[in-house]
Design a protein around this motif. Structure first.
Motif, short mmCIF file in Angstrom:
data_model
loop_
_atom_site.label_atom_id
_atom_site.label_comp_id
_atom_site.label_asym_id
_atom_site.label_seq_id
_atom_site.Cartn_x
_atom_site.Cartn_y
_atom_site.Cartn_z
N ASP A 219 -3.98 8.57 -0.85
CA ASP A 219 -4.93 7.32 -0.76
C ASP A 219 -6.74 7.90 -0.31
O ASP A 219 -6.24 9.25 0.38
CB ASP A 219 -4.11 6.59 0.36
N VAL B 151 0.59 6.03 -3.60
CA VAL B 151 -1.11 5.22 -3.16
C VAL B 151 -0.39 4.19 -1.84
O VAL B 151 -0.21 3.07 -2.23
CB VAL B 151 -2.04 4.85 -4.15
N ARG C 220 -0.73 1.80 0.15
CA ARG C 220 -1.10 0.52 1.37
C ARG C 220 -0.22 -0.74 1.49
O ARG C 220 0.34 -0.72 1.08
CB ARG C 220 -2.79 -0.19 -0.25
#
Length: 586
Positions: free
Chosen positions: A342, A382, A384
């Motif tokens: 990220d 990633v 999130r």
């Protein structure tokens, strides 16, 4: 006599003898070969005097076909040697005096013990580090016996204690017998001192295990082989136990082992290069929770990826490069490394790297860093709140679905039955079990399941009421995630994090509630479609209740008025009417 063929091995697992994965046979089951019965476990015990017993776990008592062939050759060779020995001594004694033939049990016990310990030392020290003791040749066997009686001696015993241990072992005339666990002396209030130090807790046991790199080990062995330095000096210089050095020197390397070891060595070097030039965060995961790669799963867990990144970049800022090799041990359990990319950027050029493939190109063109093993064994994520695949940008509702999706991008391992690809061998091993479809009845009720894992889960949760879900904030365990969540709300309410919907402002105390809310209220994702009327639903459970309407089958009956309904939801709504009527009557 017609040759009887071996039965086909259908179990996929890890061989207990050579630790390789493949299709195996049970060691304690009777097998047929050339018209004779064979039990491989008994053959191993008889030929090599091992102390293996039959285990309850099917994963631990398996042997591959290659090891079976070796075992047959070893047993045949042992018979030849014993027969030749008897014939030789019978000829010396003209075959009359049987007492002149020496038997194995009549040999010098100490002579046999020296060779037995030497063989075990070669096998054990290949993968396990032990303490470095400078003892004379005459006291070597006594020292080894003392050594095997103490686990993790190098981690727990200081320098003075080691010297005292060597002095004690060298002066003893009789070798000490191994103590039983129950008879081991313990610390007490009267001040009695223990003979051996206490065993460390599991989470602290391997903190000093193999605290050296593969590169240091290679340099050490090269220096010893060339004669530039002695094993004692090499042990002190490179911080590697002398017994480990000696064991590595005695081992005969095989082509396959060298190839796998070289690939792992290159992978570690490439991972260190990635961590040097980027801000990527290595991590581990279990279910839907994240763990620090350096603390492993014994350390703290994180629900929020920001907390994971903050912990790694503050607590392990000096260990980021050096300790990543320790985090990947043992290598056979850590084939791949997960990286959170990220907001990925190059820490040298201070520029943003937009995607995973661009990172490879940037490192190759700008920093002359060429990567090979990292293409297939370093997996990008990633992390999130809105999870997306780092390679194809597909969205997922939870981390487990994303983690399973990553198998589609890597063909490191392929299932022979269905062709599904996997990024690690342990994932393939778990997948292969779904092809062993059969009838597995519950031993406590009449239910029958198609897979063994379904039956085991049913017995553990329904009948045995096993508590496998540990509280995130205390040692208490529960039978399910929902029960654990209720406990956290009651006992640790101040520690439970709330999630607020950005679109409507509704607050949730559990991520599952939040994900279901987003799916139904805002995203309107209906992936389950009815084949009869094309109506779509949020879950498979709702679809099954709807299909009953087309069939005309009402499975849910009211216990008060015996009226039947198509769905559980309709039955619950009906039950509310009965409770309302009872209140009105009172």
């Amino acid at each position: 006599m017609s040759e009887v063929k071996n039965e086909i091995a259908t179990y996929f697992g890890r061989c207990k003898c050579c630790l390789s994965y493949g299709y195996l046979k049970n060691m304690w089951t009777e097998h047929q070969f050339e018209g004779e019965s064979e039990v491989y476990g008994e053959m191993l015990v008889d030929c090599f005097a091992l102390t293996w017993d039959s285990s309850e776990s099917i994963d631990q008592d398996q042997i591959c076909e290659q090891c079976v062939n070796r075992l047959r050759d070893a047993c045949d060779f042992k018979k030849i040697v014993l027969t030749s020995q008897e014939d030789f001594y019978r000829q010396l004694g003209d075959g009359d005096d049987k007492d002149t033939i020496p038997k194995l049990e009549d040999c010098d016990e100490e002579y046999l013990m020296v060779y037995k310990e030497a063989d075990s030392d070669t096998a054990d020290t290949a993968d396990t580090d032990t303490a470095d003791m400078d003892v004379s040749v005459n006291d070597a066997s006594a020292c080894d016996e003392e050594y095997e009686d103490v686990e993790y001696l190098e981690d727990e015993v200081g320098g003075d204690a080691k010297e005292a241990l060597v002095a004690t072992s060298s002066t003893q005339a009789q070798k000490p017998k191994r103590r039983r666990k129950a008879d081991t002396p313990t610390d007490s209030d009267d001040g009695v001192k223990r003979k051996w130090p206490k065993r460390l807790p599991k989470n602290e046991r391997f903190k000093t295990y193999k605290q050296y790199t593969e590169e240091n080990l290679r340099q050490c062995l090269e220096a010893v082989r060339s004669g530039e330095i002695t094993p004692n000096d090499a042990a002190r210089k490179y911080n590697i136990p002398k017994k480990t050095i000696c064991a590595k020197m005695r081992l005969e390397p095989t082509e396959e082992a060298d190839s796998n070891r070289e690939k792992t060595f290159r992978l570690v070097r490439e991972i260190k290069a990635i961590l040097t030039y980027t801000n990527a965060t290595p991590y581990k995961s279990k279910s839907i929770r994240y763990y620090c790669a350096y603390c492993s799963t014994d350390g703290p867990n994180f629900e929020d990826p920001d907390d994971l990144r903050s912990h790694t970049r503050t607590e392990h800022i000096h260990d980021r490069i050096e300790k990543i090799e320790y985090a990947m041990r043992p290598y056979w359990m850590n084939e791949v490394l997960k990286l959170d990319i990220d907001n990925l950027l190059c820490t040298v050029c201070c520029i943003v790297i937009n995607n995973w493939n661009e990172m490879f190109r940037h490192l190759r063109e700008k920093h002359n860093v060429h990567l090979d093993q990292a293409y297939t064994r370093v997996i990008p994520y990633v992390l999130r709140s809105d999870l997306q695949c780092a390679l194809c940008k597909e969205s997922f509702s939870n981390y487990m679905h994303l983690d399973g999706h990553m198998n589609a991008h890597y063909n490191n391992y392929v299932c022979d039955d269905c062709g599904v690809t996997f990024l690690a061998q342990n994932r393939l091993k778990q997948h292969v079990k779904i092809h062993n479809i059969g009838k597995y009845p519950c031993s406590m009720c009449k239910k029958v399941f198609s897979l063994e894992k379904y039956r085991r889960k049913h017995e553990e949760t329904v009948h045995k009421q096993m508590c496998k879900f540990k509280c995130l904030y205390c040692p208490e365990k529960f039978t399910g995630e929902y029960v654990r969540h209720l406990h956290c709300l009651e006992a640790h309410k101040d520690k439970v994090k709330t999630i607020t919907c950005e679109q409507c402002g509704k607050v949730f105390t559990w991520r599952q509630y939040y994900m279901n809310h987003m799916k139904k209220k805002h995203d309107n994702i209906r992936n389950y479609e009815c084949d009869e009327c094309d109506k779509k639903f949020f879950s498979n459970y709702e679809l099954k209740d709807h299909v009953l309407r087309h069939i005309g089958k009402k499975n849910y009956e009211c216990g008060v008025c015996h009226k039947k309904y198509y769905s559980m939801l309709a039955l619950k709504q009906h039950g509310k009417q009965h409770r309302k009527d009872e209140k009105d009557d009172n």
